[in-house]
Scaffold this motif. Structure first.
Motif, PDB file in Angstrom:
ATOM      1  N   ASP A  20      43.271  45.308  25.550  1.00  0.00           N
ATOM      2  CA  ASP A  20      41.926  46.192  25.701  1.00  0.00           C
ATOM      3  C   ASP A  20      41.698  46.864  24.296  1.00  0.00           C
ATOM      4  O   ASP A  20      40.579  47.237  24.213  1.00  0.00           O
ATOM      5  N   TRP A  21      42.828  47.169  23.493  1.00  0.00           N
ATOM      6  CA  TRP A  21      42.633  47.995  22.354  1.00  0.00           C
ATOM      7  C   TRP A  21      42.254  47.285  21.030  1.00  0.00           C
ATOM      8  O   TRP A  21      41.859  47.812  20.334  1.00  0.00           O
ATOM      9  N   PRO A  61      48.087  49.078  33.061  1.00  0.00           N
ATOM     10  CA  PRO A  61      47.164  50.328  33.733  1.00  0.00           C
ATOM     11  C   PRO A  61      47.911  51.732  33.671  1.00  0.00           C
ATOM     12  O   PRO A  61      47.336  52.668  33.930  1.00  0.00           O
ATOM     13  N   LEU A  62      49.095  51.713  33.022  1.00  0.00           N
ATOM     14  CA  LEU A  62      50.017  52.670  33.077  1.00  0.00           C
ATOM     15  C   LEU A  62      49.305  53.645  32.166  1.00  0.00           C
ATOM     16  O   LEU A  62      48.985  53.555  30.992  1.00  0.00           O
ATOM     17  N   ALA A  82      52.122  52.458  40.594  1.00  0.00           N
ATOM     18  CA  ALA A  82      52.050  50.794  40.724  1.00  0.00           C
ATOM     19  C   ALA A  82      52.580  50.116  39.347  1.00  0.00           C
ATOM     20  O   ALA A  82      53.164  49.209  39.463  1.00  0.00           O
ATOM     21  N   SER A  83      52.451  50.706  38.253  1.00  0.00           N
ATOM     22  CA  SER A  83      52.843  50.059  37.255  1.00  0.00           C
ATOM     23  C   SER A  83      54.294  50.057  36.835  1.00  0.00           C
ATOM     24  O   SER A  83      54.799  49.197  35.843  1.00  0.00           O
ATOM     25  N   GLY A  91      50.177  40.986  35.562  1.00  0.00           N
ATOM     26  CA  GLY A  91      49.038  40.570  36.461  1.00  0.00           C
ATOM     27  C   GLY A  91      47.674  41.289  35.862  1.00  0.00           C
ATOM     28  O   GLY A  91      46.497  40.808  36.028  1.00  0.00           O
ATOM     29  N   ALA A  92      47.616  42.531  35.770  1.00  0.00           N
ATOM     30  CA  ALA A  92      46.781  43.315  34.773  1.00  0.00           C
ATOM     31  C   ALA A  92      46.173  42.534  33.747  1.00  0.00           C
ATOM     32  O   ALA A  92      44.856  42.148  33.486  1.00  0.00           O
ATOM     33  N   THR A  93      46.866  42.180  32.975  1.00  0.00           N
ATOM     34  CA  THR A  93      46.712  41.196  31.538  1.00  0.00           C
ATOM     35  C   THR A  93      45.907  39.974  31.970  1.00  0.00           C
ATOM     36  O   THR A  93      44.903  39.461  31.525  1.00  0.00           O
ATOM     37  N   VAL A  94      46.529  39.085  33.026  1.00  0.00           N
ATOM     38  CA  VAL A  94      45.714  37.965  33.491  1.00  0.00           C
ATOM     39  C   VAL A  94      44.465  38.272  34.007  1.00  0.00           C
ATOM     40  O   VAL A  94      43.503  37.577  33.651  1.00  0.00           O
TER      41      VAL A  94
END
Length: 164
Positions: A20-21, A61-62, A82-83, A91-94
């Protein structure tokens, strides 16, 4: 302020290397280059990984309460606890990669190649290279090595300076 040729310039310090960055420095630099600015990106610490030949970008997401993904007709955030569950970051990456592909967002390798084609100057921090034991063989072709003095020289001549 413009350089000797009268062209405006911009510099960006790139310090983060997550999926994301990775987008802001490449989108901003290629857009500025398309607008006729001379652009320099200075990659240091974790941002240096964006210059590796073999990208393995991830996100988490952490600690990112603003990360609310479109789900079930709304936008849902993920609680920090949850992280800690194995596989959540993957999962967040995918999920982010799939959403970007679905929406037609260019990939980081595509944006990075566009930056090189647009004559965006990319400088890898020599100290960080030494610290993390990288060599130029680990990096994409077309980059330079430099240190803080190199960046400061660029920054003092730039009209726009950003820290990402």
């Amino acid at each position: 302020m413009a350089d000797a040729s009268g062209t405006k310039s911009m510099s960006i310090i790139v310090t983060k290397g997550s999926l994301d960055w990775a987008y802001p420095p490449f989108i901003l630099s290629t857009t500025a280059a398309a607008m006729g600015l001379n652009v320099t990106l200075f990659f240091t610490f974790y941002g240096l990984s964006l210059l590796l030949k073999n990208l393995d970008l991830k996100m988490t997401p952490l600690g990112n309460p603003a990360m609310k993904m479109p789900m079930m007709g709304g936008h849902m955030g993920m609680p920090n606890f949850a992280s800690m569950i194995p596989g959540v970051d993957a999962g967040a990456t995918v999920m982010m990669q799939n959403m970007m592909k679905k929406k037609g967002v260019a990939s980081i390798p595509e944006l990075r190649a566009l930056a090189l084609e647009s004559a965006v100057r990319m400088i890898a921090c020599q100290m960080t290279m030494d610290l993390f034991e990288y060599t130029l063989d680990d990096m994409i072709p077309g980059i330079e090595l430099g240190g803080a003095a190199t960046y400061i020289e660029v920054a003092t001549q730039s009209e726009i300076n950003l820290f990402i």
